[in-house]
Design a protein around this motif. Sequence first.
Motif, short mmCIF file in Angstrom:
data_model
loop_
_atom_site.label_atom_id
_atom_site.label_comp_id
_atom_site.label_asym_id
_atom_site.label_seq_id
_atom_site.Cartn_x
_atom_site.Cartn_y
_atom_site.Cartn_z
N THR A 101 1.85 1.36 -2.32
CA THR A 101 1.59 2.67 -2.93
C THR A 101 0.31 3.32 -2.40
OG1 THR A 101 2.80 2.14 -4.93
CG2 THR A 101 1.15 3.86 -5.11
N THR A 102 -0.77 2.54 -2.30
CA THR A 102 -2.04 3.15 -1.88
C THR A 102 -2.00 3.57 -0.42
OG1 THR A 102 -3.29 1.95 -3.55
CG2 THR A 102 -4.54 2.77 -1.67
N ALA A 162 -0.07 6.62 -0.29
CA ALA A 162 -0.82 7.73 -0.88
C ALA A 162 -1.87 8.26 0.08
CB ALA A 162 -1.48 7.28 -2.19
N LEU A 163 -2.27 7.42 1.04
CA LEU A 163 -3.27 7.83 2.03
C LEU A 163 -2.62 8.24 3.35
CD1 LEU A 163 -5.84 5.03 1.20
CD2 LEU A 163 -6.29 7.47 0.96
N PHE A 182 -8.22 -1.45 0.60
CA PHE A 182 -7.76 -0.07 0.47
C PHE A 182 -8.68 0.96 1.13
CE2 PHE A 182 -5.32 -1.65 -3.43
CZ PHE A 182 -4.15 -1.79 -2.69
N TRP A 183 -9.95 0.60 1.28
CA TRP A 183 -10.88 1.53 1.94
C TRP A 183 -10.56 1.68 3.42
CZ3 TRP A 183 -14.28 -1.21 5.33
CH2 TRP A 183 -14.19 -2.61 5.21
N PHE A 217 -4.77 -3.02 -10.20
CA PHE A 217 -3.61 -2.83 -9.33
C PHE A 217 -3.20 -4.16 -8.72
CE2 PHE A 217 -7.63 -1.18 -7.55
CZ PHE A 217 -7.91 -2.17 -6.62
N TYR A 263 5.29 2.61 -11.67
CA TYR A 263 5.33 1.89 -10.40
C TYR A 263 6.73 1.96 -9.76
CZ TYR A 263 0.79 -0.43 -11.38
OH TYR A 263 -0.54 -0.72 -11.62
N PRO A 264 7.17 3.14 -9.33
CA PRO A 264 8.53 3.26 -8.79
C PRO A 264 8.77 2.43 -7.52
CG PRO A 264 7.31 5.31 -8.47
CD PRO A 264 6.48 4.45 -9.36
#
Lengths: 537, 195
Positions: A9-10, A13-14, A39-40, A183, A220-221
């Motif tokens: 997801t992350t 999303a980015l 994630f960064w 998460f 959380y699809p």
Amino acid sequence: MIFYIPQDTTALALGSEAVARALQTAGIEPVRNGSRGLFWLEPLLEVTTDQGRIAFGPVAAKDIPSIIDALASDPASHVLYQGEVAEIPYLKSQQRLTYARAGLGDPVCLDNYKSLNGFKGLKKALQMTAQQIVDQVKDSGLRGRGGAAFPAGIKWQTVHDAGKDGCQKYIVCNADEGDSGTFADRLVMEADPYQLIEGMIIAGLAVGADQGYIYLRSEYPLAHKLLNIAIDRAVQANFLGENIQGCGKTFHLEVRLGAGAYICGEETSLLESLEGKRGMVRAKPPLPAIEGLFGMPTVVNNVLTLAAISTILAEGAATYQNFGMGRSRGTLAIQLAGNIKCGGLIELAFGVTLREVVEDYGQGTYSGRPIRAIQVGGPLGAFLPESQWDTPMDYEAFAAIKAMIGHGGIVVFDDTADMAAQARFAMEFCVVESCGKCTPCRIGSVRGVEVIDRIVANENRDNNLILLHELCDTMEFGSLCAMGGMTPYPVRSALAHFPQDFLLQEAAGASLQDTAGASLQDTAGAASQETAAQGEN
Amino acid sequence: MGKAELCSDSARLRPLAGCSIDDTPNITTGVVELGISQNEQQSISDLVGQYKALPGALLPLLHAIQKQIGHVPDAAVPIIANGLNLSRAEVHGVISFYHDFKTTPVGRHTVQICRAEACQSMGSRALEAHAKQTLGIDYGETTTDGSVTLEPVYCLGNCACSPSVRINDDVFARVDAQRFDELVSGLSAEEGVAK
């Protein structure tokens, strides 16, 4: 060369989807792996080369041509080059057990899972008696990772012993990860879903349950989609269903979707919701281990607890037990979030301090301003001031300062945060999300918002402060579950450590801007002298 | 809750808003005053038939109805109650308990803004204000052209890269006011293409 671009997801999303398309345009079909939780650095493009598995990040679609050029000559010359993935200090210094596989390959590829020690724990469990499996879990010292930290082995033993022979029992996975700043469950489900499935099958073998449910939040699809694919493939490969791997045992698994209610992360309301009812908290006892889903003995464990089971069985209880401190054994999935420069998932043995996590891994705030408060353990967790950041991450050490580790989520706030507003939000959240069954939580939260508003408006402040503390006592000691019982934690900690934000008498002379970043003691001290006279008026 | 309550006599219950005791659905004739088409009634009945044997069927059934029709109309309540042997009050109680279930139609796109702490620490309060002002609606409302319904959400699990916004099933990270405007105008552009 194999190219990997995550689809968690992350990463999505980015913008990882656009990166994948850019690779396809360049004639490269990337593997869509799960994220490693750095994630960064997402979207983090990984490439297997002669120099090992190297990474570039954070990558945008427009960077792909230049990265391909660099790969043909000197990869290290590219500005986004991060070196060998496993050597990135953020990742290298972690102690990954549960997340050892995260990000390595296609999360729903069974062959990939098997090639990375997948189902090793299950194979061992199939050679053991139910009691031997339960004993392994007890010996590991594993405590529930959902927040309450109850010893998992004891819970399993209770379900193992409960009911008559052959009575229906259930394994329920609590995948309603609703706390802000968390998460870790999502990452397991999106990056390594078979690990959870394996843990649930083992749990079924241990307590004699042939049916499992994953209660997943509807927010959380992607996890929903990936879990369903993984379950289908596990059924086809006979890891789920009748006569698992020819052992004569049966285990069915189904994902059930929640419908947007925070309270359903509480185990008894989760069970009510699974039964098709309003997610109202049940009074305990009876414990779910005795009378759980549809009134039958039920193991209710968090995603991370069940995921850890496969490691414990695969590597042995002693190996797992070797990590950690005191009564907190094994590893903790720390989720670094909020106003943080390098946010992500950090798996470490219990005992690391909050300061180490936030400063060494997180590298300070995203905004570049000083950190003011850290909230640990979700919306019901305390706001910790700097004086408490050296507390080791251990269940007992946190309980001693009236805080909690909860599910391991850390949310960082910089010095622009208004802690009175955050305290008010804690009450407001409880208004929205209370199940409504008990009065302290349902009505106390509504009154809590009103009282904080009056305090901030300087309306009969002294009496309203007394009232707020009494209200917090009533909620803490009179509520049926942690929703009402712990909402006072963020409120009280904000009041105790950031009194100037409530414009309390001691600090009424100091404006918010003046106090930001200054030492709290200095501010409070100076302000109390200045306002002593005002207080008498 | 005892099992007895599950089978309580629905005739003893007072009528709920939007449906009276007497409007027992008659699928063969079609009940126009229920506000849904005969097709919709039929698909609700079909879904009830499909799910009623499932243990704890109500939530999966409601999700299925909402997926098919876009919301769970009041007229679905008696059909579900009959099919699952529940009282209408119980069905209504479940629908109203959960944030996800809508009883009236929503916009073509659902835009959710995360209100939880991690997003707040990165400026989601300002983002919420901007979104409401730009769209000209409050939470729970739909734009006049019917394209966007705005909703709050408490955590999308994307907390390391806040603030987060979900549009339908896609999550977006580090959304500021400018990015929000781009995303929302992208929705109208898509519709333009579709037309």
